[in-house]
Design an enzyme around this catalytic site. Sequence first.
Site, PDB file in Angstrom:
ATOM      1  N   SER A 167      54.491  29.527  64.247  1.00  0.00           N
ATOM      2  CA  SER A 167      53.705  28.535  64.747  1.00  0.00           C
ATOM      3  C   SER A 167      52.890  29.002  66.008  1.00  0.00           C
ATOM      4  O   SER A 167      52.955  30.170  66.703  1.00  0.00           O
ATOM      5  CB  SER A 167      54.599  27.559  65.539  1.00  0.00           C
ATOM      6  N   LYS A 222      61.687  25.382  61.925  1.00  0.00           N
ATOM      7  CA  LYS A 222      59.954  25.329  61.887  1.00  0.00           C
ATOM      8  C   LYS A 222      59.632  23.807  61.454  1.00  0.00           C
ATOM      9  O   LYS A 222      58.530  23.250  62.345  1.00  0.00           O
ATOM     10  CB  LYS A 222      59.284  26.241  60.992  1.00  0.00           C
ATOM     11  N   HIS A 224      60.466  21.780  64.594  1.00  0.00           N
ATOM     12  CA  HIS A 224      59.230  22.195  65.536  1.00  0.00           C
ATOM     13  C   HIS A 224      58.048  21.376  65.247  1.00  0.00           C
ATOM     14  O   HIS A 224      57.636  20.527  65.989  1.00  0.00           O
ATOM     15  CB  HIS A 224      59.057  23.526  65.454  1.00  0.00           C
ATOM     16  N   ASN A 225      57.671  21.124  63.918  1.00  0.00           N
ATOM     17  CA  ASN A 225      56.599  20.599  63.771  1.00  0.00           C
ATOM     18  C   ASN A 225      56.737  18.933  63.738  1.00  0.00           C
ATOM     19  O   ASN A 225      55.914  18.061  64.163  1.00  0.00           O
ATOM     20  CB  ASN A 225      55.995  20.728  62.255  1.00  0.00           C
ATOM     21  N   GLU A 254      56.534  18.237  67.172  1.00  0.00           N
ATOM     22  CA  GLU A 254      54.941  18.240  67.750  1.00  0.00           C
ATOM     23  C   GLU A 254      54.311  17.129  67.205  1.00  0.00           C
ATOM     24  O   GLU A 254      53.635  16.504  68.071  1.00  0.00           O
ATOM     25  CB  GLU A 254      54.433  19.489  66.729  1.00  0.00           C
TER      26      GLU A 254
END
Length: 485
Positions: free
Chosen positions: A131, A186, A189-190, A193
């Site tokens: 990222s 991940k 995380h996205n 986001e």
Amino acid sequence: MEKKADIALIGLAVMGQNLVLNMNDHGYTVAVYNRTLSKVDEFLQDAAKGRDTIIGTYSLPEMVDMLEKPRKVMLMVKAGDVVDSFIDQLVPLLEDGDVIIDGGNSHFPDTTRRTRELKEKGILYIGTGVSGGEEGARRGPSVMPGGNPDAWPLVKNILQDISAKVDDGSPCCDWVGEEGAGHYVKMVHNGIEYGDMQMICEAYDLLHQGLGLTHDDLYEIFAEWNKGDLDSYLIEITRDIMKTKDTDGSPLVTKILDRAGQKGTGKWTGISSLDLGVPVTLIVEAVYARCLSALKSERLEASKLIKGPDKAIAGDRKAIIEDIRLALFASKIVSYAQGYMLMREAARENGWMLNYGGIALMWRGGCIIRSVFLGKIKEAFDQDPNLSNLLVAPYFRSVMDTCQAAWRRTVGRAVAAGIPIPAMSSALSFFDGYRSALLPANLLQAQRDYFGAHTYERVDKPAGEFFHTNWTGTGGNVASSTYQV
């Protein structure tokens, strides 16, 4: 004798190119390959010009032959079938103990499958989230590796060297867990986001449409916000967007069509949350907000037919701006709390030993959601590794006490003005639900038992003991099964 390469990278789009340059800056010799061979020459003659330790190759056998053993090959290609295709082509060329690294946004079940399949063939596999976008790849991304743990010692130095570093020099990269754990983290995380971006957009809408502030005003506000609790990459770039002008001198952002795109990781997060029964309501609302934005033609037609408030917010402008800031901060905490709830349940489901404080550290630098706020998350898990939810940690309880009244005022003003804030309002609803000792699900269970004989538990009986009432006098004592998450 020609020097062998330390690692090979397949896929010379911008992220791939920048990771190669990053590796090379740290002293690694890198062999490169791209399916469209002309991109190899373009890269060598442009961004990699004059770098003798970046080696162009024009076939997979040539690339593999250039590598030191055990060989390490990193894929930076489109997720899905393309990854599988390259793996199929690489396996006959590799030997036991060689490593394949997938640095794309692969779906975590694919990474789990590939790790297991390649282990059977003697090949070590890592699926790692990367990222930070183009700049992060070039200067230091956040790297979240998972897969076969036997591979980690072989690639640890490379991945940690190229990763971002926090103030004390710690790398924003560490082993996450087995099989699909790295890509799962991940994915979350996205998802966070998605939520962060949507909430900032909602704050922008309240400030611009609600209060009528100019983009020059907004530049000053976001610049100020970026100095305090909201200090983060996304607030920083929002500040910069506010001051960017089009060729006619008007704010460029006002010329951009309000129809958002997405790559799918937010959707995957929502699907996983439903599978696991974890209410990541804010992230899902952020995904749906993008879906709603895509209905541009329908929205234009509806705006002519359906009337509502004029979107103006009246009152003390300075106080309202501060309320919006606090509402954004409180909602942001809920977003991370939900993300960590999801990771905790996924770890339980898959047998992963996730280091939650370590994940916060990995996200403190390089990545899109990096912010000073993450240091507080790491501290919370350092103090209590078994923390059930961020909202019950002392620091975050204190923040919520401070923000709560402003948050409620902000949501109320948005509703009264007809300004949609799905992420902030769903965050508040989740917060109120999570802190409630009693929810109306007792009525819901009665309804389910009435029409479907789905049974219920009683507050005056031991947990796990189920009852059915013959509500109509004709249903008998037959009970239905239920789906538990």
